[in-house]
Design a protein around this motif. Structure first.
Motif, PDB file in Angstrom:
ATOM      1  N   LEU A 109     -81.013 -92.827-122.145  1.00  0.00           N
ATOM      2  CA  LEU A 109     -81.068 -92.231-121.472  1.00  0.00           C
ATOM      3  C   LEU A 109     -81.403 -90.577-120.976  1.00  0.00           C
ATOM      4  CD1 LEU A 109     -77.945 -94.988-120.409  1.00  0.00           C
ATOM      5  CD2 LEU A 109     -80.124 -94.562-119.345  1.00  0.00           C
ATOM      6  N   GLU A 110     -81.328 -90.162-122.019  1.00  0.00           N
ATOM      7  CA  GLU A 110     -81.574 -88.442-122.131  1.00  0.00           C
ATOM      8  C   GLU A 110     -82.685 -88.104-121.299  1.00  0.00           C
ATOM      9  OE1 GLU A 110     -81.263 -87.446-126.181  1.00  0.00           O
ATOM     10  OE2 GLU A 110     -79.177 -87.818-127.003  1.00  0.00           O
ATOM     11  N   GLN A 111     -83.848 -89.014-121.497  1.00  0.00           N
ATOM     12  CA  GLN A 111     -85.038 -88.892-120.758  1.00  0.00           C
ATOM     13  C   GLN A 111     -84.904 -89.128-118.835  1.00  0.00           C
ATOM     14  OE1 GLN A 111     -88.353 -91.539-122.761  1.00  0.00           O
ATOM     15  NE2 GLN A 111     -87.058 -91.763-124.225  1.00  0.00           N
ATOM     16  N   VAL A 112     -84.355 -89.192-118.615  1.00  0.00           N
ATOM     17  CA  VAL A 112     -83.772 -90.213-117.578  1.00  0.00           C
ATOM     18  C   VAL A 112     -83.078 -88.979-116.948  1.00  0.00           C
ATOM     19  CG1 VAL A 112     -85.087 -91.926-117.551  1.00  0.00           C
ATOM     20  CG2 VAL A 112     -82.709 -91.543-117.158  1.00  0.00           C
ATOM     21  N   ASP A 113     -82.251 -88.711-114.863  1.00  0.00           N
ATOM     22  CA  ASP A 113     -81.249 -88.099-114.360  1.00  0.00           C
ATOM     23  C   ASP A 113     -80.686 -89.148-113.464  1.00  0.00           C
ATOM     24  OD1 ASP A 113     -81.692 -85.346-115.807  1.00  0.00           O
ATOM     25  OD2 ASP A 113     -83.394 -85.723-113.985  1.00  0.00           O
ATOM     26  N   VAL A 114     -81.415 -90.304-113.213  1.00  0.00           N
ATOM     27  CA  VAL A 114     -81.084 -91.398-112.543  1.00  0.00           C
ATOM     28  C   VAL A 114     -81.970 -92.590-112.515  1.00  0.00           C
ATOM     29  CG1 VAL A 114     -82.831 -90.862-110.838  1.00  0.00           C
ATOM     30  CG2 VAL A 114     -80.772 -92.184-110.323  1.00  0.00           C
ATOM     31  N   VAL A 115     -81.451 -93.654-112.984  1.00  0.00           N
ATOM     32  CA  VAL A 115     -81.762 -94.743-113.453  1.00  0.00           C
ATOM     33  C   VAL A 115     -81.710 -95.756-112.016  1.00  0.00           C
ATOM     34  CG1 VAL A 115     -81.400 -96.996-114.088  1.00  0.00           C
ATOM     35  CG2 VAL A 115     -81.205 -94.905-115.696  1.00  0.00           C
ATOM     36  N   LEU A 116     -82.843 -95.883-111.647  1.00  0.00           N
ATOM     37  CA  LEU A 116     -83.202 -97.217-110.306  1.00  0.00           C
ATOM     38  C   LEU A 116     -83.652 -98.646-110.724  1.00  0.00           C
ATOM     39  CD1 LEU A 116     -86.463 -95.868-108.222  1.00  0.00           C
ATOM     40  CD2 LEU A 116     -84.220 -95.371-108.233  1.00  0.00           C
ATOM     41  N   VAL A 117     -82.442 -99.525-110.513  1.00  0.00           N
ATOM     42  CA  VAL A 117     -82.541-100.944-110.944  1.00  0.00           C
ATOM     43  C   VAL A 117     -82.729-101.858-109.719  1.00  0.00           C
ATOM     44  CG1 VAL A 117     -80.379-102.773-111.084  1.00  0.00           C
ATOM     45  CG2 VAL A 117     -80.061-100.615-112.304  1.00  0.00           C
TER      46      VAL A 117
END
Length: 392
Positions: A109-117
């Protein structure tokens, strides 16, 4: 407390049904503009035109930095645990959420700012994608990462609610929320319900599927069907699934390894005529005897064997209750062939969501009485779920 917002609702062109990915890129791209995006999805999620969600995002120059894979893998569907990988088409890292981990790691999760599900639910409680979504919401909340749920229609409609509620004491990865076997909710609605029920914290946005109403089945949406898992070959299978899935914990085949998985029940020792004689006519469904031969079935049941079987076909969706039908078939099989179905008590209770059906089967209770017993629970659930419904 979780913060939930709904994305904008743009007009729907030509009364089309648009899944969340179309809506996101049409009027809600501010949710991802300039942000590193992680995607929880598989190959079954496509836009209205049949283009995959990842491909749509990349075509719109969205900065996708990671893929998170649910059960069955991202591009190639398979059974069993899956490991981390690199997507051959894009070079993106693919982090498994169905192996040693069931939720995104803090490092990923350190690689992203937002997660799309964006996941293809099928309308039955006993399915792992809801748990994958909830685990992602938990992990993202802990990491301070936003989550955007790209909603999709419930393929078997949002009106009918059927079956016993899950006892929280039997919650598992195949069924985590206290909802009936057929809940009549979308994944976005389950996200809202689950956040409140489980006390999740974080920033979650639901992008709705526009143009969908609760009385619409998948074949009325105009959207392309892509198998959400290897043994879910079409809408007919999804319709029966909430009631037949419990047979996975018995020695009866549900047709895995055939083109009609979850439309059939079979076993070498089964006498379909004896079973059907004990049932008679059931509302909304036709039952007949047939023969199937599983080929390399992922459940390992009866590979290459010719199986006497009972085939189900929906006759009237409006009155068909797959869960009550599954119970009737289970009791009739036990009466016709005592002890042959050999349910595994632990797995059986986990799939059913409680020990109730196991106890009823062992005590010789009446199948109709078992089905009638959950009517009050369903009525209460309808009231409980009402604040979380997003569609008319």
């Amino acid at each position: 407390m979780i913060v939930v917002t709904l994305a904008c609702a743009a007009p729907v062109p030509d009364s089309a049904v648009l899944p969340g990915i179309d809506v996101l890129l049409t009027d809600s791209s501010h949710l991802i503009d300039g942000r590193r995006v992680g995607l929880v999805a598989n190959a079954a999620v496509v836009d209205r035109g049949g283009t995959g969600t990842l491909e749509r995002l990349l075509a719109d120059s969205v900065q996708v930095t990671a893929i998170f894979s649910p059960e069955h893998g991202y591009r190639v569907q398979r059974e069993g645990d899956i490991g981390d990988a690199v997507d051959s088409a894009t070079g993106l890292p693919v982090y498994s959420l169905y192996g040693t981990r069931r939720r995104p790691s803090a490092e990923a999760l350190e690689q992203v700012d937002v997660v799309l599900v964006d996941l293809p639910d099928i309308g039955g409680r006993t399915y792992t994608y809801t748990s994958t979504m909830l685990g992602t919401m938990e992990a993202a909340g802990d990491a301070g990462v936003s989550v955007v749920i790209l909603d999709r229609p419930n393929p078997i409609g949002g009106v009918l609610v059927q079956g016993a509620l899950l006892d929280p004491g039997y919650a598992s990865f195949v069924g985590r929320l206290p909802v009936p076997a057929r809940h009549g909710m979308t994944l976005g609605e389950l996200a809202l319900f689950g956040a409140a029920t489980l006390g999740l914290t974080g920033d979650v946005t639901v992008v709705p599927a526009l143009g969908w109403s609760r009385n619409m089945w998948f074949d009325a949406t105009g959207l392309p069907w892509v198998n959400p898992s290897p043994s879910m070959p079409g809408l007919e299978s999804a319709t029966h699934y909430p009631g037949l899935v419990v047979f996975e914990a018995t020695s009866v085949s549900v047709g895995r390894g055939t083109p009609i998985a979850f439309q059939v029940l079979g076993a070498p020792w089964l006498d379909p005529a004896r079973v059907l004689d004990r049932i008679g006519v059931l509302p909304g469904v036709d039952l007949r005897d047939t023969v199937v031969t599983p080929t390399a079935p992922p459940d390992g049941k009866f590979d290459g064997e010719s199986l006497p079987s009972i085939r189900l076909h929906v006759r009237d969706r409006a009155i068909y209750d797959p869960v009550a039908t599954g119970v009737e078939l289970l009791f009739a099989i036990e009466q016709a062939h005592p002890g042959m179905a050999a349910p595994d008590s632990g797995g059986f209770a986990r799939l059913w969501g409680s020990a109730g059906l196991w106890n009823a089967l062992r005590s010789g209770a009446n199948a109709s009485a078992v089905a009638a017993a959950w009517s009050e629970d369903v009525a209460r659930f309808r009231e409980v779920r009402a604040p979380f419904l997003l569609y008319d």
